[in-house]
Design a protein around this motif. Structure first.
Motif, PDB file in Angstrom:
ATOM      1  N   MET B  95       0.821  -1.199   0.000  1.00 22.62           N
ATOM      2  CA  MET B  95       0.000   0.000   0.000  1.00 22.62           C
ATOM      3  C   MET B  95       0.864   1.263   0.000  1.00 22.62           C
ATOM      4  N   VAL B  96       0.391   2.271  -0.698  1.00 24.02           N
ATOM      5  CA  VAL B  96       0.987   3.606  -0.646  1.00 24.02           C
ATOM      6  C   VAL B  96      -0.077   4.512  -0.028  1.00 24.02           C
ATOM      7  N   PHE B  97       0.315   5.267   0.998  1.00 21.86           N
ATOM      8  CA  PHE B  97      -0.684   6.037   1.734  1.00 21.86           C
ATOM      9  C   PHE B  97      -0.768   7.476   1.234  1.00 21.86           C
ATOM     10  N   GLN B  98      -1.772   8.168   1.797  1.00 18.80           N
ATOM     11  CA  GLN B  98      -2.104   9.498   1.316  1.00 18.80           C
ATOM     12  C   GLN B  98      -1.017  10.522   1.598  1.00 18.80           C
ATOM     13  N   ASN B  99      -0.532  10.533   2.841  1.00 15.92           N
ATOM     14  CA  ASN B  99       0.313  11.654   3.220  1.00 15.92           C
ATOM     15  C   ASN B  99       1.770  11.253   3.385  1.00 15.92           C
ATOM     16  N   PRO B 100       2.626  11.593   2.411  1.00 13.40           N
ATOM     17  CA  PRO B 100       4.029  11.194   2.491  1.00 13.40           C
ATOM     18  C   PRO B 100       4.769  11.926   3.611  1.00 13.40           C
ATOM     19  N   PHE B 101       4.120  12.940   4.224  1.00 14.00           N
ATOM     20  CA  PHE B 101       4.798  13.672   5.294  1.00 14.00           C
ATOM     21  C   PHE B 101       4.664  12.952   6.626  1.00 14.00           C
ATOM     22  N   THR B 102       3.721  12.017   6.727  1.00 15.05           N
ATOM     23  CA  THR B 102       3.564  11.322   8.001  1.00 15.05           C
ATOM     24  C   THR B 102       3.844   9.827   7.897  1.00 15.05           C
ATOM     25  N   THR B 103       3.973   9.279   6.682  1.00 15.41           N
ATOM     26  CA  THR B 103       4.109   7.826   6.608  1.00 15.41           C
ATOM     27  C   THR B 103       5.558   7.368   6.776  1.00 15.41           C
ATOM     28  N   LEU B 104       6.511   8.290   6.654  1.00 14.51           N
ATOM     29  CA  LEU B 104       7.900   7.886   6.861  1.00 14.51           C
ATOM     30  C   LEU B 104       8.329   8.263   8.277  1.00 14.51           C
ATOM     31  N   ASP B 105       9.127   7.386   8.886  1.00 18.10           N
ATOM     32  CA  ASP B 105       9.644   7.641  10.220  1.00 18.10           C
ATOM     33  C   ASP B 105      10.662   8.786  10.142  1.00 18.10           C
ATOM     34  N   PRO B 106      10.403   9.897  10.861  1.00 21.53           N
ATOM     35  CA  PRO B 106      11.256  11.077  10.676  1.00 21.53           C
ATOM     36  C   PRO B 106      12.687  10.917  11.191  1.00 21.53           C
ATOM     37  N   VAL B 107      12.944   9.956  12.086  1.00 26.70           N
ATOM     38  CA  VAL B 107      14.274   9.890  12.684  1.00 26.70           C
ATOM     39  C   VAL B 107      15.155   8.792  12.072  1.00 26.70           C
ATOM     40  N   ARG B 108      14.654   8.129  11.032  1.00 27.52           N
ATOM     41  CA  ARG B 108      15.499   7.093  10.413  1.00 27.52           C
ATOM     42  C   ARG B 108      15.726   7.418   8.941  1.00 27.52           C
ATOM     43  N   ARG B 109      16.918   7.036   8.461  1.00 25.94           N
ATOM     44  CA  ARG B 109      17.241   7.281   7.053  1.00 25.94           C
ATOM     45  C   ARG B 109      16.266   6.520   6.176  1.00 25.94           C
ATOM     46  N   VAL B 110      15.912   7.144   5.035  1.00 20.56           N
ATOM     47  CA  VAL B 110      14.891   6.519   4.198  1.00 20.56           C
ATOM     48  C   VAL B 110      15.374   5.181   3.640  1.00 20.56           C
ATOM     49  N   GLY B 111      16.692   5.059   3.390  1.00 15.79           N
ATOM     50  CA  GLY B 111      17.230   3.800   2.887  1.00 15.79           C
ATOM     51  C   GLY B 111      16.963   2.654   3.857  1.00 15.79           C
ATOM     52  N   ASP B 112      17.193   2.930   5.148  1.00 16.41           N
ATOM     53  CA  ASP B 112      16.944   1.897   6.160  1.00 16.41           C
ATOM     54  C   ASP B 112      15.483   1.451   6.139  1.00 16.41           C
ATOM     55  N   GLN B 113      14.613   2.425   5.891  1.00 18.45           N
ATOM     56  CA  GLN B 113      13.186   2.103   5.927  1.00 18.45           C
ATOM     57  C   GLN B 113      12.771   1.239   4.734  1.00 18.45           C
ATOM     58  N   VAL B 114      13.414   1.480   3.590  1.00 16.72           N
ATOM     59  CA  VAL B 114      13.101   0.660   2.413  1.00 16.72           C
ATOM     60  C   VAL B 114      13.723  -0.731   2.574  1.00 16.72           C
ATOM     61  N   VAL B 115      14.966  -0.742   3.081  1.00 18.47           N
ATOM     62  CA  VAL B 115      15.677  -2.009   3.249  1.00 18.47           C
ATOM     63  C   VAL B 115      14.982  -2.898   4.278  1.00 18.47           C
ATOM     64  N   GLU B 116      14.466  -2.252   5.332  1.00 20.30           N
ATOM     65  CA  GLU B 116      13.793  -3.002   6.387  1.00 20.30           C
ATOM     66  C   GLU B 116      12.653  -3.864   5.839  1.00 20.30           C
ATOM     67  N   VAL B 117      11.906  -3.289   4.882  1.00 19.94           N
ATOM     68  CA  VAL B 117      10.798  -4.033   4.292  1.00 19.94           C
ATOM     69  C   VAL B 117      11.312  -5.354   3.725  1.00 19.94           C
TER      70      VAL B 117
END
Lengths: 322, 320, 289
Positions: B95-117
């Protein structure tokens, strides 16, 4: 037509605070001049970060501009203290973007509207309540008495936006700034909100600054359209002229990017990337890093806003030449 | 016709609230073939978002699936629980959600968040990083942004990251819930272009939107929902080009567009309270063509022409 | 020491009750309210709860808990139960006076500072931060010494110490609310500042103030006990939990545990009551938002 509100070379810079303190200021509005005639609707169009909402708030003197002048009905209000401004505030009102955030969650809708009547001494007590209920009924919040006593969370987005418009209009202002009043609503009810604004304009004859990023909506209501990019005005003209023949590549891209009701209507002109950081605008024409037509001149020299025909201004080297 | 990728069969999802049962999705059936961009169009309260969440088995409490099945690539997602359901989310559907400003964890690098999946689904870490780089490049994000924090990215870049996380495990179906509502028109166009390119590469996209113009521009199939029911379904040419249901026509007529000459007209009235939907056809109180039958009997979904379905009494008796 | 123990216990209980799940906020709030009401009731109804005068000998010296003296007696033969119930009067008076005083000063100042900004905000924030920089207990002791020992002065000393807590919480919350769109709309509609502050910002702060009030009261209970422990509140001999704690400490090693156990328990319970109210409220409030 005499101008009701004028902005002369208005600049609004915000100094970053907190951990960002000391870095370059955010140049939200960077030298904009425009005027709105009595009874005229001007659409101010641009993406978020273009400075359009900031300019709207400077015109209402919710912000005091860093430079330039704001004239309301012949009175210079640029540095007027809040105390002196208050009597003028009845004559200028704001309709905000998100109707849910626009009402105090702990106060009944009707009370929020009545309050405006009372602080400006237009009506008090029972008389004020009656006025609010009558206005609610007229704009489709029926039964008015029942809506008067409801809390914001008990209304739908569309109903709440109607109430927000009622609050702004109940004191019959001469000038209204509507800041994206339809963008948080379903597309299918946007037209009805526009109709409501039109109705008020016809009756009260006020000037309206309609801030939006959606030219499809601007087209429905505006007499003229002003397009902003990164704190600067890039194009200004009658709605018809702008929609039929946009001269600035940014205006064209904005029009083309809007989804059409035609099946698979894809834009012909695409801009690269996104609006850059307003603390460090690009040199030359501010659009040049995104513009497919950019020339060397665009990278170095900033194009001035020039009148290409009567009442039609554009700030683009290419448009000025043609 | 090819094997459908998504089959929703008589789905009912109700919310059991203190003030009554909200029938958010009330008997919805349709199927979508693979490699399509199917837009679910409806106003607030039409049940379109609940439908989208149901497809991932993510119904927020106090909601419950009362009946129905959802098959994605022949896997019945409603029969999955626990670990199997968790694995299906990401590998089968995401799923891709409505608000990209709240769906990403603000304190972690975006790469880590993609890799975690990917690592959470058993992909080895270095392999996951290599794939994340590939996906970023494919989605038009410079790989150096893997090291960035969300606040360093623009809205469009954040939504691209969210899409990268959603497609990291190459799911068959991506549900995008109003993915561009929080973005400006130019960025909206860029994000839709990206979703369209994923579709062209074989992914199936379900786009949830309130904007029928967005559906007209980008969708291949359109599903129109009203008050928890499906009212019309077909190819974009059919639904937008030759709409049958009075609600679909009303929706098109109400939509402002730069290319229309007439003024849009909104549909009179409001969508019903889903705790007490009107009897018969749920649209009848707002419908200009409502007949006696519409007030009494709910219409059934019929195939008006091959692949074009409508749920309206105007068409059940063989007349238009 | 009892003060530290009080803090630790209330923290541990807060953590434990967080396991209750969904309705824990309301349970904590009700439990806290019950404790605080019990203590207030003890203070008001003290003569009805014990036949003894807490300042007069009523039995043998240092008698252990028995039917006649459920909490035992001290060296002067005074009934400990009587001293506990009468002692609640001082605790209740000082804690409520101090916290209320603190609120009455801190809330308006915080509101003013947040709304006005600029010089007013900077000056107020500076003063408050200066107070805040001191360790609160040491500041309270210093103030109590300067003002002279009495329950009223102890209350004033405690009030001064907790003004910054109210000020900062209210200022922060008011700044957050001030940024909300409905405040801007109110301003654009031409509403005067005083009205915006009192009618639009203040009512939205009530939960915050209630939470801060309860949590400041927790500290006030413990600080009051500390001040009387150090002889900075009541006259010697007056029934007071902190004083009794001080008085009883010399006898602990000789095995007269009841002299400090009951006063310590009461201090802990009273503090815990307020802690539960505060945590419960903030939990309920969070859910509501």
């Amino acid at each position: 037509m005499p101008a009701l509100i004028e902005a002369h070379e208005v600049k609004m810079y915000f100094k970053p605070s907190g951990i960002m303190a000391g870095s370059a200021p955010i140049r939200a509005v960077d030298g904009v001049s425009l005027s709105i005639a009595r009874g005229e609707t001007l659409a101010l169009v641009g993406e978020s970060g273009s400075g359009k909402s900031t300019l709207g708030r400077v015109l209402l003197r919710l912000y005091q501009p860093t430079a330039g002048r704001v004239i309301f009905d012949g009175i210079d209000i640029t540095r007027m203290p809040e105390r002196k401004l208050r009597p003028l505030r009845r004559r200028m009102q704001l309709i905000p973007q998100d109707p849910y955030a626009a009402f105090n969650p702990r106060i009944r809708i009707g009370e929020s509207v009545k309050e405006v009547l009372e602080v400006h001494g237009v009506a008090r007590g029972e008389e004020a309540v009656e006025k609010v209920v009558a206005l609610f009924e007229r704009i489709g919040l029926v039964p008015g008495k029942e809506f008067y006593n409801r809390y914001p969370y008990q209304l739908s987005g569309g109903q709440l936006q109607r109430a927000a418009i009622a609050r702004a209009m109940i004191v019959e202002p001469d000038f209204v700034v509507a800041d994206e009043p339809t963008s948080s609503l379903d597309v299918s009810i946007r037209a009805s909100i526009i109709e409501l604004l039109e109705e008020f304009r016809k009756r009260i004859g006020q000037s309206l600054l309609f801030i939006t990023h959606d030219l499809a909506v601007a087209k429905l209501i505006a007499d003229r359209v002003a397009v902003m990019y990164l704190g600067k005005l890039v194009e200004l003209g009658s709605t018809e002229a702008i929609m039929e023949n946009p001269l600035h590549p940014y205006t064209r891209a904005l029009i083309e990017a809007i989804p059409k009701l035609r099946i698979r209507a894809r834009p012909k002109l695409r801009l690269k990337g996104e609006i850059p950081d307003p603390r460090h605008p690009p040199p030359g024409c501010r659009l040049h890093p995104r513009c497919p037509y950019a020339t060397d001149r665009c990278r170095k020299e900033e194009p001035p806003l020039t009148e290409v025909e009567k009442g039609r201004l554009v700030a683009c080297w290419l448009a000025a030449r043609s | 016709m090819t094997e459908p990728l998504l089959v929703v069969d008589n789905l009912k999802v109700y919310y059991y609230t203190l003030t009554g049962i909200v029938k958010a999705v009330d008997g919805v059936s349709f199927s979508v073939p693979g490699s399509e961009l199917a837009a679910v169009v409806g106003e607030s309260g039409s049940g379109k978002t609940t439908l989208g969440y149901s497809i991932l088995g993510l119904i927020p409490p106090p909601g419950r699936r009362v009946s129905g099945r959802i098959l994605i690539d022949n896997v019945d997602i409603t029969s999955l629980h626990g670990e199997a359901l968790r694995r299906a989310r990401g590998e089968l559907v995401s799923m891709v959600f409505q608000n990209p400003f709240t769906t990403l964890d603000p304190v972690r690098r975006v790469g880590d968040q993609v890799v975690e999946v990917m690592t959470e689904h058993g992909v080895p870490k270095d392999e996951a990083w290599r794939r994340a780089e590939e996906i970023f490049t494919k989605l038009g994000l410079p790989p150096r942004l893997l090291k960035a924090y969300p606040h360093q990215l623009s809205g469009g870049q954040r939504q691209r990251v969210a899409i990268a996380a959603a497609v990291a495990l190459n799911p068959k179906l991506v549900v995008a819930d109003e993915p561009t509502t929080a973005l400006d028109v130019i960025v909206q166009e860029q994000i839709m272009e990206l979703l369209d390119s994923l579709r062209r590469q074989g992914m199936t996209i379900m786009l949830i939107t309130h904007d029928i113009a967005l559906a007209a521009t980008w969708a291949t199939k359109v599903i129109v929902m009203y008050a928890g029911t499906l009212v019309e379904y077909g190819s974009v040419e059919e639904v937008v080009g030759e709409p049958l249901h009075p609600y679909t026509r009303g929706l098109i007529n109400a939509t402002p567009s730069v290319d229309r000459k007439d003024r849009p007209k909104s549909i009179p009235g409001l969508p019903p309270d889903l705790r007490r939907p009107p009897p018969g056809c749920r649209f009848h109180p707002r419908c200009p063509y409502a007949m006696d039958k519409c007030r009494k009997e709910p219409p059934t979904l019929i195939e008006a022409s091959p692949g074009h379905y409508v749920s309206c009494h105007l068409y059940t008796e063989g007349r238009r | 020491m009892a003060l530290e123990a009080g803090r630790l216990v209330s923290r541990a209980v807060a953590r434990f009750t967080s396991l209750f799940g969904q309705k824990r906020g309301r349970y904590m709030f009700i439990a806290g309210l019950a404790i605080v009401f019990t203590v207030v009731f003890m203070a008001v109804a003290a003569p009805l709860l014990t036949p003894y005068d807490p300042t007069m000998p009523s039995g043998p010296s240092l008698a252990p808990p028995s039917l006649a003296h459920p909490m035992g007696t001290n060296r002067l033969g005074q009934d400990m139960w009587a001293r506990i119930v009468y002692g609640a009067r001082i605790a209740v008076f000082v804690v409520f006076t101090a916290t209320t005083l603190s609120m009455l000063v801190g809330v308006p100042l915080g509101l003013l500072s947040a709304y006005h900004g600029g010089v007013v905000d900077r000056v107020l924030s500076m003063i408050v931060d200066a107070i805040y920089a001191f360790p609160s207990l040491i500041l309270a002791i210093a103030l109590a010494v300067a003002l002279g020992p009495s329950p009223v002065n102890a209350a004033i000393a405690i009030a001064v110490v907790y003004v910054p807590t109210f000020f900062r919480m209210v200022r922060g919350e008011a700044l957050r609310i001030k940024r909300m769109e409905f405040i801007e709309v109110a301003k654009a509609a031409g509403l005067p500042e005083s009205r915006i502050m009192l009618r639009h910002i203040l009512p939205n702060l009530i939960y915050t103030v209630l939470v801060v009030y309860s949590l400041a009261a927790v500290d006030a209970v413990l600080t009051e006990a500390a001040l009387s422990f150090l002889g900075l509140s009541v006259q010697p001999g007056t029934p007071d939990w902190g004083y009794d704690l001080y008085y009883g400490k010399d006898f602990v090693l000789s095995g007269y545990w009841w002299l400090i156990f009951f006063p310590g328990l009461m201090i802990t319970l009273f503090a815990l009551g307020f802690a539960l109210i505060g945590e419960g409220l903030s939990e309920m409030f969070r859910k509501q938002v």
